[in-house]
Design a protein around this motif. Structure first.
Motif, PDB file in Angstrom:
ATOM      1  N   ALA A 216      43.233 -23.192  79.100  1.00 48.21           N
ATOM      2  CA  ALA A 216      43.578 -24.424  79.809  1.00 48.21           C
ATOM      3  C   ALA A 216      44.871 -25.062  79.300  1.00 48.21           C
ATOM      4  CB  ALA A 216      42.432 -25.416  79.724  1.00 48.21           C
ATOM      5  N   TRP A 217      45.601 -24.374  78.433  1.00 44.23           N
ATOM      6  CA  TRP A 217      46.924 -24.854  78.018  1.00 44.23           C
ATOM      7  C   TRP A 217      47.928 -24.450  79.074  1.00 44.23           C
ATOM      8  CZ3 TRP A 217      43.565 -22.586  74.545  1.00 44.23           C
ATOM      9  CH2 TRP A 217      43.137 -23.399  73.497  1.00 44.23           C
TER      10      TRP A 217
ATOM     11  N   ASP B  50      40.729 -24.609  69.196  1.00 38.04           N
ATOM     12  CA  ASP B  50      39.983 -25.361  70.210  1.00 38.04           C
ATOM     13  C   ASP B  50      39.353 -24.404  71.223  1.00 38.04           C
ATOM     14  OD1 ASP B  50      38.914 -27.224  71.934  1.00 38.04           O
ATOM     15  OD2 ASP B  50      40.809 -28.270  72.317  1.00 38.04           O
TER      16      ASP B  50
ATOM     17  N   GLU C  72      36.979 -24.646  73.180  1.00 39.87           N
ATOM     18  CA  GLU C  72      36.500 -25.276  74.415  1.00 39.87           C
ATOM     19  C   GLU C  72      37.623 -25.530  75.419  1.00 39.87           C
ATOM     20  OE1 GLU C  72      33.107 -26.598  74.777  1.00 39.87           O
ATOM     21  OE2 GLU C  72      32.655 -25.335  73.063  1.00 39.87           O
ATOM     22  N   MET C  73      38.859 -25.245  75.041  1.00 45.19           N
ATOM     23  CA  MET C  73      40.016 -25.534  75.894  1.00 45.19           C
ATOM     24  C   MET C  73      40.191 -24.409  76.919  1.00 45.19           C
ATOM     25  SD  MET C  73      42.255 -27.908  76.275  1.00 45.19           S
ATOM     26  CE  MET C  73      43.915 -28.260  76.776  1.00 45.19           C
TER      27      MET C  73
ATOM     28  N   THR D 242      39.301 -23.362  81.294  1.00 49.83           N
ATOM     29  CA  THR D 242      39.036 -23.885  82.632  1.00 49.83           C
ATOM     30  C   THR D 242      38.421 -22.770  83.464  1.00 49.83           C
ATOM     31  OG1 THR D 242      40.001 -25.070  84.504  1.00 49.83           O
ATOM     32  CG2 THR D 242      41.349 -23.307  83.530  1.00 49.83           C
TER      33      THR D 242
ATOM     34  N   SER E 219      48.612 -27.151  84.294  1.00 52.89           N
ATOM     35  CA  SER E 219      47.583 -28.186  84.422  1.00 52.89           C
ATOM     36  C   SER E 219      47.866 -29.241  85.479  1.00 52.89           C
ATOM     37  CB  SER E 219      47.339 -28.860  83.071  1.00 52.89           C
ATOM     38  OG  SER E 219      48.513 -29.490  82.609  1.00 52.89           O
TER      39      SER E 219
END
Length: 187
Positions: free
Chosen positions: A57-58, A96, A98-99, A101, A147
């Motif tokens: 998700a970065w 991270d 959890e990052m 999507t 994003s």
């Protein structure tokens, strides 16, 4: 093992892919992907995430060969698309996990030379856009996550460029022969 194919809704079933972990770097400092032999295919961390229906998700370009770069698009008008410095997906995920999507594919286009296809879509939030390239065996080559670009819903190819158009009618044009967007894949 068969390569993933899209279902009737355009979503790719890549659930059979798996990987093991192994850290290595090439002479330029890029991470060489974690490798596992699965039916003769090299599988990277990116492959595994895609197989589970997720993407990093970065804002960045993430390649199955381990090379990744920051990316910026400047908002849904997508007028200022740029690639930045190299990043390390393994380090980002370790910091991270959890990052991520979810992945939704809304558009697909075959490449005219038969070398693969392109996908456009979105993530968990309506503001996210995803672009991806697959090789002729339908293996992920690269994934671009933005994003705040909005979802990409249309693709047109005029080799060697492809225009990815978001749901607001704005397009990013990518030269598919440049090293960042070429079809190279490990294995």
């Amino acid at each position: 093992m068969r390569s993933p194919s899209p279902d009737a809704d355009g979503h790719l079933d890549v659930s059979e892919l798996r990987m093991t972990s192994k850290e290595n770097r090439d002479e330029n400092g890029y991470r060489v992907p974690s490798e596992a032999e699965v039916g003769g295919e090299v599988v990277s961390q990116l492959d595994e995430m895609w197989a589970e229906g997720w993407a990093p998700a970065w804002d960045g370009l993430f390649r199955a060969d381990g090379r990744s770069r920051d990316a910026d698009v400047g908002g849904p008008a997508v007028e200022d698309f740029t690639l930045g410095e190299p990043v390390d997906l393994d380090e980002l995920m370790a910091d991270d996990p959890e990052m991520v999507t979810s992945v939704s594919v809304f558009a697909e286009a075959a490449l005219p030379d038969g070398s693969g296809h392109l996908c456009g879509g979105g993530g968990s939030l309506g503001s996210e856009g995803l672009l991806a390239r697959f090789d002729a065996d339908r293996r992920l080559v690269w994934l671009l996550h933005l994003s705040d670009s909005n979802e990409f819903v249309r693709i047109s190819v005029d080799w060697p460029t492809a225009a990815f158009t978001n749901n607001l009618g704005n397009s990013i044009i990518i030269d598919l022969t440049t090293p960042d967007f070429a079809a190279d894949r490990p294995g």
